[in-house]
Write a protein that holds these residues in place. Structure first.
Motif, PDB file in Angstrom:
ATOM      1  N   ARG A 146     -22.657 -61.314   3.443  1.00  0.00           N
ATOM      2  CA  ARG A 146     -23.049 -62.359   2.320  1.00  0.00           C
ATOM      3  C   ARG A 146     -22.445 -61.769   0.772  1.00  0.00           C
ATOM      4  O   ARG A 146     -22.134 -60.605   0.692  1.00  0.00           O
ATOM      5  CB  ARG A 146     -24.621 -62.423   2.264  1.00  0.00           C
ATOM      6  CG  ARG A 146     -25.221 -61.003   2.030  1.00  0.00           C
ATOM      7  CD  ARG A 146     -26.578 -61.085   1.776  1.00  0.00           C
ATOM      8  NE  ARG A 146     -27.204 -62.117   0.965  1.00  0.00           N
ATOM      9  CZ  ARG A 146     -28.393 -62.412   0.746  1.00  0.00           C
ATOM     10  NH1 ARG A 146     -29.481 -61.457   1.383  1.00  0.00           N
ATOM     11  NH2 ARG A 146     -28.780 -63.263   0.026  1.00  0.00           N
ATOM     12  N   SER A 147     -22.105 -62.802   0.092  1.00  0.00           N
ATOM     13  CA  SER A 147     -21.826 -62.524  -1.068  1.00  0.00           C
ATOM     14  C   SER A 147     -22.626 -62.938  -2.282  1.00  0.00           C
ATOM     15  O   SER A 147     -23.034 -64.231  -2.234  1.00  0.00           O
ATOM     16  CB  SER A 147     -20.331 -63.295  -1.148  1.00  0.00           C
ATOM     17  OG  SER A 147     -19.722 -63.287  -2.815  1.00  0.00           O
ATOM     18  N   ASP A 148     -22.867 -62.012  -3.105  1.00  0.00           N
ATOM     19  CA  ASP A 148     -23.885 -62.396  -4.401  1.00  0.00           C
ATOM     20  C   ASP A 148     -23.277 -62.016  -5.698  1.00  0.00           C
ATOM     21  O   ASP A 148     -22.366 -60.950  -5.505  1.00  0.00           O
ATOM     22  CB  ASP A 148     -25.350 -61.888  -4.299  1.00  0.00           C
ATOM     23  CG  ASP A 148     -26.039 -62.584  -2.771  1.00  0.00           C
ATOM     24  OD1 ASP A 148     -26.556 -63.890  -3.162  1.00  0.00           O
ATOM     25  OD2 ASP A 148     -25.891 -62.259  -1.951  1.00  0.00           O
ATOM     26  N   ARG A 149     -23.630 -62.258  -6.587  1.00  0.00           N
ATOM     27  CA  ARG A 149     -23.123 -61.886  -7.799  1.00  0.00           C
ATOM     28  C   ARG A 149     -23.561 -60.608  -8.252  1.00  0.00           C
ATOM     29  O   ARG A 149     -22.939 -59.590  -8.602  1.00  0.00           O
ATOM     30  CB  ARG A 149     -23.733 -62.896  -9.101  1.00  0.00           C
ATOM     31  CG  ARG A 149     -23.022 -64.314  -9.081  1.00  0.00           C
ATOM     32  CD  ARG A 149     -23.518 -64.845 -10.328  1.00  0.00           C
ATOM     33  NE  ARG A 149     -24.857 -64.998 -10.477  1.00  0.00           N
ATOM     34  CZ  ARG A 149     -25.752 -65.894  -9.906  1.00  0.00           C
ATOM     35  NH1 ARG A 149     -25.191 -66.859  -9.002  1.00  0.00           N
ATOM     36  NH2 ARG A 149     -26.925 -65.915 -10.213  1.00  0.00           N
ATOM     37  N   THR A 150     -24.845 -60.258  -8.186  1.00  0.00           N
ATOM     38  CA  THR A 150     -25.416 -58.833  -8.349  1.00  0.00           C
ATOM     39  C   THR A 150     -26.534 -58.726  -7.330  1.00  0.00           C
ATOM     40  O   THR A 150     -27.069 -59.677  -6.743  1.00  0.00           O
ATOM     41  CB  THR A 150     -26.034 -58.741  -9.989  1.00  0.00           C
ATOM     42  OG1 THR A 150     -27.078 -59.786  -9.863  1.00  0.00           O
ATOM     43  CG2 THR A 150     -25.013 -59.032 -10.745  1.00  0.00           C
ATOM     44  N   ALA A 151     -26.970 -57.529  -7.324  1.00  0.00           N
ATOM     45  CA  ALA A 151     -28.139 -57.373  -6.239  1.00  0.00           C
ATOM     46  C   ALA A 151     -29.329 -58.031  -6.969  1.00  0.00           C
ATOM     47  O   ALA A 151     -30.228 -58.399  -6.195  1.00  0.00           O
ATOM     48  CB  ALA A 151     -28.455 -55.677  -6.286  1.00  0.00           C
ATOM     49  N   ALA A 152     -29.786 -58.123  -8.150  1.00  0.00           N
ATOM     50  CA  ALA A 152     -31.005 -58.689  -8.762  1.00  0.00           C
ATOM     51  C   ALA A 152     -30.822 -60.246  -8.680  1.00  0.00           C
ATOM     52  O   ALA A 152     -31.888 -60.932  -8.532  1.00  0.00           O
ATOM     53  CB  ALA A 152     -30.812 -58.647 -10.441  1.00  0.00           C
ATOM     54  N   SER A 153     -29.639 -60.923  -8.393  1.00  0.00           N
ATOM     55  CA  SER A 153     -29.471 -62.158  -8.100  1.00  0.00           C
ATOM     56  C   SER A 153     -29.518 -62.735  -6.674  1.00  0.00           C
ATOM     57  O   SER A 153     -29.466 -63.830  -6.060  1.00  0.00           O
ATOM     58  CB  SER A 153     -28.241 -62.901  -8.987  1.00  0.00           C
ATOM     59  OG  SER A 153     -27.099 -62.201  -7.974  1.00  0.00           O
ATOM     60  N   THR A 154     -29.650 -61.727  -5.650  1.00  0.00           N
ATOM     61  CA  THR A 154     -29.665 -61.975  -4.134  1.00  0.00           C
ATOM     62  C   THR A 154     -30.964 -62.615  -3.687  1.00  0.00           C
ATOM     63  O   THR A 154     -31.854 -61.800  -3.901  1.00  0.00           O
ATOM     64  CB  THR A 154     -29.269 -60.697  -3.597  1.00  0.00           C
ATOM     65  OG1 THR A 154     -27.973 -60.143  -4.076  1.00  0.00           O
ATOM     66  CG2 THR A 154     -29.087 -60.923  -2.225  1.00  0.00           C
ATOM     67  N   MET A 155     -30.910 -63.702  -3.170  1.00  0.00           N
ATOM     68  CA  MET A 155     -32.003 -64.147  -2.669  1.00  0.00           C
ATOM     69  C   MET A 155     -32.455 -63.650  -1.246  1.00  0.00           C
ATOM     70  O   MET A 155     -31.597 -63.357  -0.617  1.00  0.00           O
ATOM     71  CB  MET A 155     -31.690 -65.766  -2.367  1.00  0.00           C
ATOM     72  CG  MET A 155     -31.654 -66.489  -3.764  1.00  0.00           C
ATOM     73  SD  MET A 155     -31.336 -68.150  -3.608  1.00  0.00           S
ATOM     74  CE  MET A 155     -32.750 -68.982  -2.699  1.00  0.00           C
ATOM     75  N   PHE A 156     -33.738 -63.728  -0.913  1.00  0.00           N
ATOM     76  CA  PHE A 156     -34.007 -63.268   0.456  1.00  0.00           C
ATOM     77  C   PHE A 156     -33.723 -61.845   0.669  1.00  0.00           C
ATOM     78  O   PHE A 156     -33.535 -61.659   1.852  1.00  0.00           O
ATOM     79  CB  PHE A 156     -33.888 -64.066   1.561  1.00  0.00           C
ATOM     80  CG  PHE A 156     -34.522 -65.674   1.224  1.00  0.00           C
ATOM     81  CD1 PHE A 156     -35.682 -65.875   1.359  1.00  0.00           C
ATOM     82  CD2 PHE A 156     -33.304 -66.612   0.804  1.00  0.00           C
ATOM     83  CE1 PHE A 156     -36.189 -67.241   0.951  1.00  0.00           C
ATOM     84  CE2 PHE A 156     -34.234 -67.961   0.697  1.00  0.00           C
ATOM     85  CZ  PHE A 156     -35.390 -68.093   0.778  1.00  0.00           C
ATOM     86  N   LEU A 157     -33.692 -60.821  -0.246  1.00  0.00           N
ATOM     87  CA  LEU A 157     -33.289 -59.524   0.003  1.00  0.00           C
ATOM     88  C   LEU A 157     -34.059 -58.778   0.804  1.00  0.00           C
ATOM     89  O   LEU A 157     -33.810 -58.155   1.761  1.00  0.00           O
ATOM     90  CB  LEU A 157     -33.163 -58.688  -1.474  1.00  0.00           C
ATOM     91  CG  LEU A 157     -32.350 -57.576  -1.618  1.00  0.00           C
ATOM     92  CD1 LEU A 157     -31.193 -57.772  -1.151  1.00  0.00           C
ATOM     93  CD2 LEU A 157     -32.613 -56.793  -2.835  1.00  0.00           C
TER      94      LEU A 157
END
Length: 351
Positions: A146-157
């Motif tokens: 999975r690719s996300d911008r930042t840890a804070a913007s990661t859905m369903f962490l």
């Protein structure tokens, strides 16, 4: 057909995303059972204007006889009327009109080794796939990249971390952040075709994967598909769903000259009608003038809700981000993007 469903929960996932759960009454349980990977079309009216959007189901598919779990992930889109409403106004007890689950980006539980490359909100349908598969198939394995911008913007962490905790030997998780360095794991940066061509063989046995599921922005999905093609993966094992189309050229099906006058015959829910096609309108718009129940959601060639089979005649499509090559070769088109290329065209929405 839309059904009014009450909102059972609204959970904040990140600053710009929520998960919305709908309660399904017993008489609609069978209608709303979903296969992992399917989505829901939601509808609301604002000042008499209809707004439709599609969102993928993130919850595991219910066991036989169990109540359907309808939970969708919604990320805020700049200027998005429905996503803004969902994040800022939608509350428990509100009623939203919901169409039964649909879509062909599917992973019915079965034995095998599967992998997914997702970006941003593309995690939503894949979360349902992985959770259902690992719970029902003791021998199945799943690799999530999975690719996300930042840890804070990661859905369903938390949900993904829980899967890792419950299935440590069968669930492999690889996270790449494009705008933030991680203390461990892969370096930051975008997952483009070149990087994935090198990364995938280092992570898992590419030739032994039974199914690849690509979901997210157009650029990421296109890059992942190119990488898999370069690695010799059979196209039949690659499945994709676009969540966001970046600005730029769109995939276009070969065009044909438009006739001066054209008529459309369409079959929907067993009833047929014939209407003239007005200049410049899509075939979906032609049907909607007389049949308000014609299926659609995004009208942008992305969700695939308006898929129809060309019975006779020829059409051209402006954009196609939803249909697999096998579907277009078999005669399916997106009515929202289709225009007549012959004087008479017949579509079947029921096939």
């Amino acid at each position: 057909m839309f059904h009014p469903l009450p909102v059972g929960a609204v959970d904040q996932l990140t600053d710009d995303s929520v998960a919305v759960t709908f309660d399904v009454p017993p008489e609609l349980h069978e209608l709303f059972r979903h296969t992992p990977g399917q989505h829901l079309a939601l509808r609301r009216f604002v000042d008499g204007r209809e707004i439709r959007r599609t969102y993928s189901i993130c919850a595991p598919a219910p066991a036989a006889g169990g109540a359907p779990a309808l939970r969708v992930g919604i990320r805020l889109v700049d200027g998005g009327e429905f996503s803004t409403f969902a994040l800022k106004e939608l509350a428990v007890g509100d009623v939203v009109e919901v169409m039964p689950p649909m879509g062909r980006f599917l992973l019915p539980p079965r034995p095998g080794y599967f992998a997914a490359v997702v970006g941003g909100s593309g995690i939503t349908p894949v979360l349902s796939m992985a959770a259902t598969l690992l719970a029902r198939e003791p021998g199945a394995r799943f690799c999530l990249i999975r690719s996300d911008r930042t840890a804070a913007s990661t859905m369903f962490l938390d949900e993904v971390a829980d899967l890792k905790d419950r299935h440590p030997d069968r669930f492999q998780l690889v996270t790449v952040l494009s705008r933030e360095e991680q203390q461990s794991g892969l370096p930051s940066g975008r997952l483009d075709a070149g990087r994935l061509t090198t990364l995938l063989p280092a992570l898992l046995p590419v030739d032994r994967i039974d199914g690849w599921f690509l979901c997210g922005p157009f650029g990421l999905v296109q890059g992942a598909e190119s990488a898999l093609r370069a690695l010799g993966v059979d196209r039949a094992r690659v499945h994709q769903e676009i969540f966001h189309v970046d600005e730029g050229p769109a995939p276009v099906v070969a065009r044909a000259a438009a006739p001066a006058h054209a008529s459309l015959t369409a079959t929907l829910d067993g009833r047929s009608g014939t209407w003239p096609v007005r200049e410049g309108e899509s075939l979906l718009e032609t049907v909607l003038r007389s049949r308000a129940d014609a299926p659609y959601a995004c009208k942008g060639g992305v969700c695939g809700t308006c898929r129809a089979f060309v019975v006779t005649g020829e059409v051209r499509m402006d954009r196609n981000f939803a249909l697999e090559p096998e579907e277009t070769e078999a005669g399916y088109v997106l009515a929202c993007q289709s225009h007549p290329a012959t004087a008479e065209v017949e579509l079947d929405f029921d096939r």
